[in-house]
Design a protein around this motif. Structure first.
Motif, PDB file in Angstrom:
ATOM      1  N   ASN A   9       0.931  -1.275  -0.071  1.00 37.35           N
ATOM      2  CA  ASN A   9      -0.056   0.003   0.019  1.00 37.35           C
ATOM      3  C   ASN A   9       0.880   1.343  -0.074  1.00 37.35           C
ATOM      4  O   ASN A   9       1.676   1.434   0.884  1.00 37.35           O
ATOM      5  CB  ASN A   9      -1.047   0.153   1.260  1.00 37.35           C
ATOM      6  CG  ASN A   9      -1.905   0.865   1.241  1.00 37.35           C
ATOM      7  OD1 ASN A   9      -1.437   2.361   1.077  1.00 37.35           O
ATOM      8  ND2 ASN A   9      -3.102   0.857   1.355  1.00 37.35           N
ATOM      9  N   PRO A  10       0.778   2.216  -1.129  1.00 38.04           N
ATOM     10  CA  PRO A  10       1.631   3.150  -0.982  1.00 38.04           C
ATOM     11  C   PRO A  10       1.574   4.092   0.198  1.00 38.04           C
ATOM     12  O   PRO A  10       2.755   4.813   0.377  1.00 38.04           O
ATOM     13  CB  PRO A  10       1.022   3.929  -2.320  1.00 38.04           C
ATOM     14  CG  PRO A  10      -0.150   3.394  -2.767  1.00 38.04           C
ATOM     15  CD  PRO A  10      -0.393   2.181  -2.243  1.00 38.04           C
ATOM     16  N   THR A  26      11.977  -2.177   1.069  1.00 37.84           N
ATOM     17  CA  THR A  26      11.256  -3.007   0.140  1.00 37.84           C
ATOM     18  C   THR A  26      10.048  -3.097   0.541  1.00 37.84           C
ATOM     19  O   THR A  26       9.784  -3.588   1.819  1.00 37.84           O
ATOM     20  CB  THR A  26      12.198  -4.262   0.317  1.00 37.84           C
ATOM     21  OG1 THR A  26      13.401  -4.164  -0.125  1.00 37.84           O
ATOM     22  CG2 THR A  26      11.577  -5.467  -0.742  1.00 37.84           C
ATOM     23  N   ALA A  27       9.023  -2.997  -0.189  1.00 34.14           N
ATOM     24  CA  ALA A  27       7.675  -3.239   0.262  1.00 34.14           C
ATOM     25  C   ALA A  27       7.015  -4.555  -0.489  1.00 34.14           C
ATOM     26  O   ALA A  27       7.462  -4.832  -1.748  1.00 34.14           O
ATOM     27  CB  ALA A  27       6.723  -2.095  -0.363  1.00 34.14           C
ATOM     28  N   ARG A 128     -16.274   7.399  -3.222  1.00 34.33           N
ATOM     29  CA  ARG A 128     -14.869   7.424  -3.507  1.00 34.33           C
ATOM     30  C   ARG A 128     -14.390   6.098  -4.113  1.00 34.33           C
ATOM     31  O   ARG A 128     -15.142   5.329  -4.151  1.00 34.33           O
ATOM     32  CB  ARG A 128     -14.101   8.081  -2.244  1.00 34.33           C
ATOM     33  CG  ARG A 128     -14.264   9.411  -1.833  1.00 34.33           C
ATOM     34  CD  ARG A 128     -13.503  10.533  -2.397  1.00 34.33           C
ATOM     35  NE  ARG A 128     -12.455  10.270  -2.729  1.00 34.33           N
ATOM     36  CZ  ARG A 128     -11.583  10.954  -1.796  1.00 34.33           C
ATOM     37  NH1 ARG A 128     -11.793  11.415  -0.686  1.00 34.33           N
ATOM     38  NH2 ARG A 128     -10.202  10.753  -2.005  1.00 34.33           N
ATOM     39  N   GLU A 129     -13.246   6.213  -4.479  1.00 33.86           N
ATOM     40  CA  GLU A 129     -12.487   4.990  -4.859  1.00 33.86           C
ATOM     41  C   GLU A 129     -11.099   4.634  -4.230  1.00 33.86           C
ATOM     42  O   GLU A 129     -10.462   5.682  -4.308  1.00 33.86           O
ATOM     43  CB  GLU A 129     -12.234   4.770  -6.418  1.00 33.86           C
ATOM     44  CG  GLU A 129     -11.880   3.480  -6.960  1.00 33.86           C
ATOM     45  CD  GLU A 129     -12.165   3.303  -8.354  1.00 33.86           C
ATOM     46  OE1 GLU A 129     -11.257   2.821  -8.769  1.00 33.86           O
ATOM     47  OE2 GLU A 129     -13.036   3.676  -8.820  1.00 33.86           O
ATOM     48  N   ALA A 130     -10.719   3.706  -3.617  1.00 35.26           N
ATOM     49  CA  ALA A 130      -9.330   3.359  -3.026  1.00 35.26           C
ATOM     50  C   ALA A 130      -8.928   4.461  -1.999  1.00 35.26           C
ATOM     51  O   ALA A 130      -7.923   4.833  -2.100  1.00 35.26           O
ATOM     52  CB  ALA A 130      -8.477   3.196  -4.040  1.00 35.26           C
ATOM     53  N   LEU A 131      -9.919   4.716  -1.062  1.00 36.56           N
ATOM     54  CA  LEU A 131      -9.730   5.788   0.016  1.00 36.56           C
ATOM     55  C   LEU A 131      -8.661   5.644   0.663  1.00 36.56           C
ATOM     56  O   LEU A 131      -7.574   6.364   1.261  1.00 36.56           O
ATOM     57  CB  LEU A 131     -10.827   6.203   0.670  1.00 36.56           C
ATOM     58  CG  LEU A 131     -11.027   7.478   1.612  1.00 36.56           C
ATOM     59  CD1 LEU A 131     -10.682   8.802   0.900  1.00 36.56           C
ATOM     60  CD2 LEU A 131     -11.990   7.394   2.607  1.00 36.56           C
ATOM     61  N   GLY A 132      -8.312   4.080   1.074  1.00 35.30           N
ATOM     62  CA  GLY A 132      -7.416   3.739   1.952  1.00 35.30           C
ATOM     63  C   GLY A 132      -6.150   3.839   1.425  1.00 35.30           C
ATOM     64  O   GLY A 132      -5.053   3.485   1.895  1.00 35.30           O
TER      65      GLY A 132
END
Length: 168
Positions: A9-10, A26-27, A128-132
């Motif tokens: 998650n960015p 590293t993610a 909304r979309e992808a608020l997280g």
């Protein structure tokens, strides 16, 4: 210092990079070992801990960082509250930090109590979309005063602190 982050998650990655700007990060996606919508402090902390351990184990990094958001019922003050926890491990020792907590609106809380997950509920309620992966619930419900990256960075700083501060 090498840090493995137990999420792609960015917002979570940005929170870690803000707190540890000189680290190589590293993610990677790892299993939290808890439900998609963690309930209560214990489950949320366990998810962060599991993510930190899995990320470090998978990469051999100096540190593994796990971040988990959840919700918790409270009697005083009453309501369903957004919570967030971070865990940092060096493979031997793990430290934890918490981010800010805010009360969720009743309409959102009722849907969560009925078994839905916060991210999709917020996207639906707010159109909304992808608020997280953006400002998150904390950003929406503080009127933009605190964004999700800010809040998660506080949790990460609390968990990193014992490794970096001589005060411990």
């Amino acid at each position: 210092m090498d840090i493995a982050i137990g999420s792609e998650n960015p917002v979570k990655v940005s929170a870690v990079e803000r707190v540890c700007p000189d680290a190589e990060t590293t993610a990677l996606a790892v299993d939290s070992g808890v439900p998609e919508q963690p309930w209560g402090r214990e489950e949320t902390v366990r998810g962060a801990d599991n993510r930190a351990a899995a990320a470090r184990s998978a990469t051999g990094a100096d540190y593994g960082v796990g971040i988990e958001g959840g919700v918790a019922e409270r009697d005083s003050p009453p309501g369903l509250w957004l919570i967030m926890w971070a865990a940092v491990t060096d493979g031997t020792t793990t430290h934890f930090g918490a981010g800010p907590s805010i009360r969720l609106p009743d309409a959102v809380a009722d849907r969560l109590r009925d078994g839905e997950e916060l991210g999709p509920v917020l996207d639906d309620e707010l159109g909304r979309e992808a608020l997280g992966k953006q400002e998150g619930a904390i950003g929406v419900y503080t009127g933009g005063r605190v964004g999700r990256t800010d809040a998660l960075a506080d949790a990460v700083a609390g968990a990193v602190g014992p490794f970096e501060s001589d005060a411990y």
